[in-house]
Scaffold this motif. Structure first.
Motif, PDB file in Angstrom:
ATOM      1  N   GLU A 193       0.844  -1.203   0.000  1.00 30.30           N
ATOM      2  CA  GLU A 193       0.000   0.000   0.000  1.00 30.30           C
ATOM      3  C   GLU A 193       0.885   1.262   0.000  1.00 30.30           C
ATOM      4  N   LEU A 194       1.951   1.214   0.782  1.00 28.36           N
ATOM      5  CA  LEU A 194       2.859   2.368   0.845  1.00 28.36           C
ATOM      6  C   LEU A 194       3.495   2.607  -0.526  1.00 28.36           C
ATOM      7  N   GLY A 195       3.814   1.517  -1.233  1.00 30.18           N
ATOM      8  CA  GLY A 195       4.359   1.627  -2.588  1.00 30.18           C
ATOM      9  C   GLY A 195       3.358   2.300  -3.522  1.00 30.18           C
ATOM     10  N   ARG A 196       2.089   1.904  -3.415  1.00 29.76           N
ATOM     11  CA  ARG A 196       1.066   2.509  -4.297  1.00 29.76           C
ATOM     12  C   ARG A 196       0.906   4.003  -4.001  1.00 29.76           C
ATOM     13  N   ILE A 197       0.879   4.351  -2.714  1.00 32.85           N
ATOM     14  CA  ILE A 197       0.742   5.762  -2.327  1.00 32.85           C
ATOM     15  C   ILE A 197       1.920   6.566  -2.888  1.00 32.85           C
ATOM     16  N   THR A 198       3.122   5.990  -2.796  1.00 30.36           N
ATOM     17  CA  THR A 198       4.338   6.698  -3.222  1.00 30.36           C
ATOM     18  C   THR A 198       4.338   6.910  -4.740  1.00 30.36           C
ATOM     19  N   LEU A 199       4.035   5.847  -5.494  1.00 26.05           N
ATOM     20  CA  LEU A 199       4.043   5.962  -6.967  1.00 26.05           C
ATOM     21  C   LEU A 199       2.967   6.928  -7.424  1.00 26.05           C
ATOM     22  N   SER A 200       1.782   6.834  -6.817  1.00 25.50           N
ATOM     23  CA  SER A 200       0.673   7.702  -7.211  1.00 25.50           C
ATOM     24  C   SER A 200       1.048   9.170  -6.970  1.00 25.50           C
ATOM     25  N   HIS A 201       1.693   9.438  -5.828  1.00 25.57           N
ATOM     26  CA  HIS A 201       2.090  10.822  -5.518  1.00 25.57           C
ATOM     27  C   HIS A 201       3.068  11.369  -6.570  1.00 25.57           C
ATOM     28  N   LYS A 202       3.909  10.490  -7.102  1.00 23.81           N
ATOM     29  CA  LYS A 202       4.908  10.926  -8.091  1.00 23.81           C
ATOM     30  C   LYS A 202       4.344  10.954  -9.500  1.00 23.81           C
ATOM     31  N   GLY A 203       3.091  10.519  -9.671  1.00 21.81           N
ATOM     32  CA  GLY A 203       2.543  10.417 -11.018  1.00 21.81           C
ATOM     33  C   GLY A 203       3.186   9.289 -11.801  1.00 21.81           C
ATOM     34  N   ASP A 204       3.709   8.301 -11.083  1.00 15.79           N
ATOM     35  CA  ASP A 204       4.369   7.140 -11.701  1.00 15.79           C
ATOM     36  C   ASP A 204       3.306   6.079 -11.965  1.00 15.79           C
ATOM     37  N   ASN A 205       3.146   5.683 -13.232  1.00 16.57           N
ATOM     38  CA  ASN A 205       2.030   4.799 -13.602  1.00 16.57           C
ATOM     39  C   ASN A 205       2.296   3.321 -13.362  1.00 16.57           C
ATOM     40  N   ARG A 206       3.443   2.965 -12.829  1.00 20.55           N
ATOM     41  CA  ARG A 206       3.726   1.541 -12.616  1.00 20.55           C
ATOM     42  C   ARG A 206       2.742   0.948 -11.600  1.00 20.55           C
ATOM     43  N   THR A 207       2.528  -0.356 -11.728  1.00 20.37           N
ATOM     44  CA  THR A 207       1.580  -1.065 -10.859  1.00 20.37           C
ATOM     45  C   THR A 207       2.348  -1.793  -9.763  1.00 20.37           C
TER      46      THR A 207
END
Ligand SMILES: NC(=O)c1ccc[n+]([C@@H]2O[C@H](COP(=O)([O-])OP(=O)(O)OC[C@H]3O[C@@H](n4cnc5c(N)ncnc54)[C@H](OP(=O)(O)O)[C@@H]3O)[C@@H](O)[C@H]2O)c1
Length: 242
Positions: A193-207
């Motif tokens: 979940e922390l990974g998803r929050i971090t990528l989303s904040h950066k606008g990083d589209n990786r899953t």
């Protein structure tokens, strides 16, 4: 007080030097790049001469099977110099639950560092912190593969480096605990979940794919404080991100 901060140019060490200086102490940063080498022993006697307190915030260059030797040699050298110099308090920064993860060389290395300190001749304090928020970038890079990042759902309670430094500086300025002070951030996440929050904040589209076997944290049961009365650091992850 005169406080020698070994590893005083690093992420935590540099902020500890600032905090101690702001509190009116004479905090002196030392590290390999300033000519003090905890492995060869070069410059250690001079660095620790006249210091009331030593804070050791050096880190091993690798997290693998070479890391125990780094902490063994560095602690042997530092303790010998601290004892010779009449230092009254020796502080290190370790990891919450370090003794619960024998599968990882680096955690074993940190437990070794704690044991050497506790068995040594100088009054001491051990600050144990959960993973730093700043470390999340590295965690994501370890298991990145094209469009996906694989992470386990390990519970994690990340803490901002600034809060870690505040806690280390406070402990360093106090009386030796001859024991452990645990610190963690205010919130518990699962690592995926922390990974998803971090990528989303950066606008990083990786899953982020939840994978119980992925990366170093697969063998960590939980990087969290279980003591309900523990004092938690203030910085929330969303505030740190922004
Ligand atoms: N990552 C986490 O989430 C976490 C959690 C809990 C505890 N910790 C602990 O926190 C401590 C500090 O970590 P950090 O992230 O602030 O480390 P860092 O930014 O990598 O800084 C390491 C420091 O060690 C110095 N150093 C390395 N080898 C040296 C040598 N042979 N002689 C003298 N100085 C040397 C470096 O000096 P130069 O300026 O010469 O490079 C630098 O000042 C570590 O002990 C780590 O185990 C980390």
């Amino acid at each position: 007080m005169k406080i020698a901060v070994i590893g005083g140019t690093g992420l935590i060490g540099s902020q500890v030097v600032n905090d101690l200086t702001a509190a009116g102490h004479e905090a002196v940063p030392h590290s390999k790049s300033t000519g003090v080498d905890v492995i060869s022993g070069q410059g250690l006697d001079q660095a620790l001469a006249g210091a009331d307190v030593v804070v050791n915030l050096t880190n091993s260059p690798t997290f693998d099977e070479a890391s125990p030797a780094f902490f063994q040699t560095s602690m042997d050298n530092l303790l010998a110099a601290a004892h010779k110099g009449g230092v009254g308090h020796f502080v290190i920064l370790s990891i919450v639950g370090a003794d619960q993860v024998p599968e990882l060389d680096y955690y074993q290395a940190k437990v070794l560092q704690e044991k050497i300190l506790a068995a040594g001749p100088v009054p001491y304090s051990i600050v144990r912190a959960t993973q730093f928020m700043e470390f999340m970038e590295a965690v994501l890079s370890w298991t990145a593969d094209g469009d996906t990042v694989r992470l386990p759902a390990t519970p994690i309670q990340p803490i901002a480096a600034e809060d870690v430094a505040n806690a280390v500086a406070q402990v360093a300025a106090g009386a030796p605990l001859n024991g452990i002070h645990n610190i963690a951030g205010p919130e518990i996440f699962s690592l995926d979940e922390l990974g998803r929050i971090t990528l989303s904040h950066k606008g990083d589209n990786r899953t982020v794919v939840t994978d119980p076997a992925a990366g170093m944290f697969a063998v960590v049961k939980g990087d969290v404080l279980t003591d309900k009365n523990a004092h938690l650091a203030p910085t929330r992850y969303a505030d740190w991100l922004s």
